[in-house]
Scaffold this motif. Sequence first.
Motif, PDB file in Angstrom:
ATOM      1  N   THR A  22       0.822  -1.209   0.000  1.00  0.00           N
ATOM      2  CA  THR A  22       0.000   0.000   0.000  1.00  0.00           C
ATOM      3  C   THR A  22       0.858   1.262   0.000  1.00  0.00           C
ATOM      4  N   ILE A  23       2.085   1.171   0.513  1.00  0.00           N
ATOM      5  CA  ILE A  23       2.984   2.328   0.501  1.00  0.00           C
ATOM      6  C   ILE A  23       3.304   2.731  -0.936  1.00  0.00           C
ATOM      7  N   GLY A  35      -0.660  10.309   7.580  1.00  0.00           N
ATOM      8  CA  GLY A  35      -1.384   9.937   8.799  1.00  0.00           C
ATOM      9  C   GLY A  35      -0.716   8.800   9.545  1.00  0.00           C
ATOM     10  N   PRO A  36      -0.544   7.620   8.903  1.00  0.00           N
ATOM     11  CA  PRO A  36       0.154   6.513   9.576  1.00  0.00           C
ATOM     12  C   PRO A  36       1.595   6.851   9.958  1.00  0.00           C
ATOM     13  N   LEU A  37       2.264   7.670   9.141  1.00  0.00           N
ATOM     14  CA  LEU A  37       3.660   8.020   9.418  1.00  0.00           C
ATOM     15  C   LEU A  37       3.797   8.826  10.699  1.00  0.00           C
ATOM     16  N   LEU A  38       2.891   9.777  10.895  1.00  0.00           N
ATOM     17  CA  LEU A  38       3.010  10.696  12.037  1.00  0.00           C
ATOM     18  C   LEU A  38       2.158  10.286  13.234  1.00  0.00           C
ATOM     19  N   MET A  39       1.393   9.209  13.099  1.00  0.00           N
ATOM     20  CA  MET A  39       0.440   8.832  14.148  1.00  0.00           C
ATOM     21  C   MET A  39       1.109   8.572  15.505  1.00  0.00           C
ATOM     22  N   LEU A  40       2.250   7.896  15.514  1.00  0.00           N
ATOM     23  CA  LEU A  40       2.924   7.556  16.765  1.00  0.00           C
ATOM     24  C   LEU A  40       4.163   8.407  17.030  1.00  0.00           C
ATOM     25  N   THR A  41       4.372   9.443  16.214  1.00  0.00           N
ATOM     26  CA  THR A  41       5.488  10.362  16.452  1.00  0.00           C
ATOM     27  C   THR A  41       5.382  11.055  17.817  1.00  0.00           C
ATOM     28  N   ASP A  54       1.167  -0.142   7.820  1.00  0.00           N
ATOM     29  CA  ASP A  54       0.920   0.799   8.916  1.00  0.00           C
ATOM     30  C   ASP A  54       1.952   0.615  10.026  1.00  0.00           C
ATOM     31  N   VAL A  55       2.328  -0.645  10.288  1.00  0.00           N
ATOM     32  CA  VAL A  55       3.354  -0.922  11.302  1.00  0.00           C
ATOM     33  C   VAL A  55       4.687  -0.308  10.871  1.00  0.00           C
ATOM     34  N   ILE A  56       5.022  -0.468   9.592  1.00  0.00           N
ATOM     35  CA  ILE A  56       6.275   0.096   9.062  1.00  0.00           C
ATOM     36  C   ILE A  56       6.280   1.621   9.182  1.00  0.00           C
ATOM     37  N   LEU A  57       5.173   2.244   8.780  1.00  0.00           N
ATOM     38  CA  LEU A  57       5.080   3.707   8.825  1.00  0.00           C
ATOM     39  C   LEU A  57       5.016   4.214  10.265  1.00  0.00           C
ATOM     40  N   ASN A  58       4.264   3.528  11.129  1.00  0.00           N
ATOM     41  CA  ASN A  58       4.187   3.925  12.538  1.00  0.00           C
ATOM     42  C   ASN A  58       5.556   3.874  13.206  1.00  0.00           C
ATOM     43  N   THR A  59       6.309   2.802  12.912  1.00  0.00           N
ATOM     44  CA  THR A  59       7.654   2.650  13.495  1.00  0.00           C
ATOM     45  C   THR A  59       8.595   3.736  12.988  1.00  0.00           C
TER      46      THR A  59
END
Length: 213
Positions: free
Chosen positions: A110-111, A121-127, A181-186
């Motif tokens: 999906t990336i 959104g997924p990239l910055l969600m857990l920043t 999403d896991v990759i982007l969140n990390t």
Amino acid sequence: MSKNVKWFTILIPTFYFLIPLILKFNYDSSFLRIKFIELYINCIPITVCIIFLIKKTIVNNFYKLVVLTAFIVYLCSLHQVVTFIPVWHYLEDQVISSTTPLLNLVPFKTILESEITQLMGPLLMLTPLAFALMSLSILTSIKKTIMVTMLISIGIELIQFIENSTGSAFLLYARSTNIDDVILNTLGGVIGVYIYLLFNHFISKGQSERLQI
């Protein structure tokens, strides 16, 4: 600053979840009963988590109190968006009909198919999570912070998978489980760590310059 001041922030999740319920008091009793159950199911786990985090924090100045307050508001909002369990939707018959797959286990699929704006959104969600964990001295190791961010991301995806598998893919609440999403969140956690390091560097530099004057 008193060490006990930080415990006032425990009121945030109480108000966050109670106020929407109070605004619905003019609804019928059966709906309110379901909303109370929904409140307990969603509020208790996040509140226990927040109590644990508050206990681990070191708040010795006003700046850290502001970070802690913002962190708790962020956690409540994050739960509302990605892991909230809509109990009343389990009692409805209308299920969302979507051609979009709710499960993707192919890394970068999906990336590569998505536009940059869709990835933000997924990239910055857990920043903010990674930034706050280090700012509040809950974690002091860069590696541990990134690992915890990744584990939390995996946990979120597992919760969403369970919700979808048990019939919560209802209208307005359908959520996908996606390895990307896991990759982007990390990766977002890594960004949060480096924002903290950069911010901490400027603060330390400013303090050193003031001491030299």
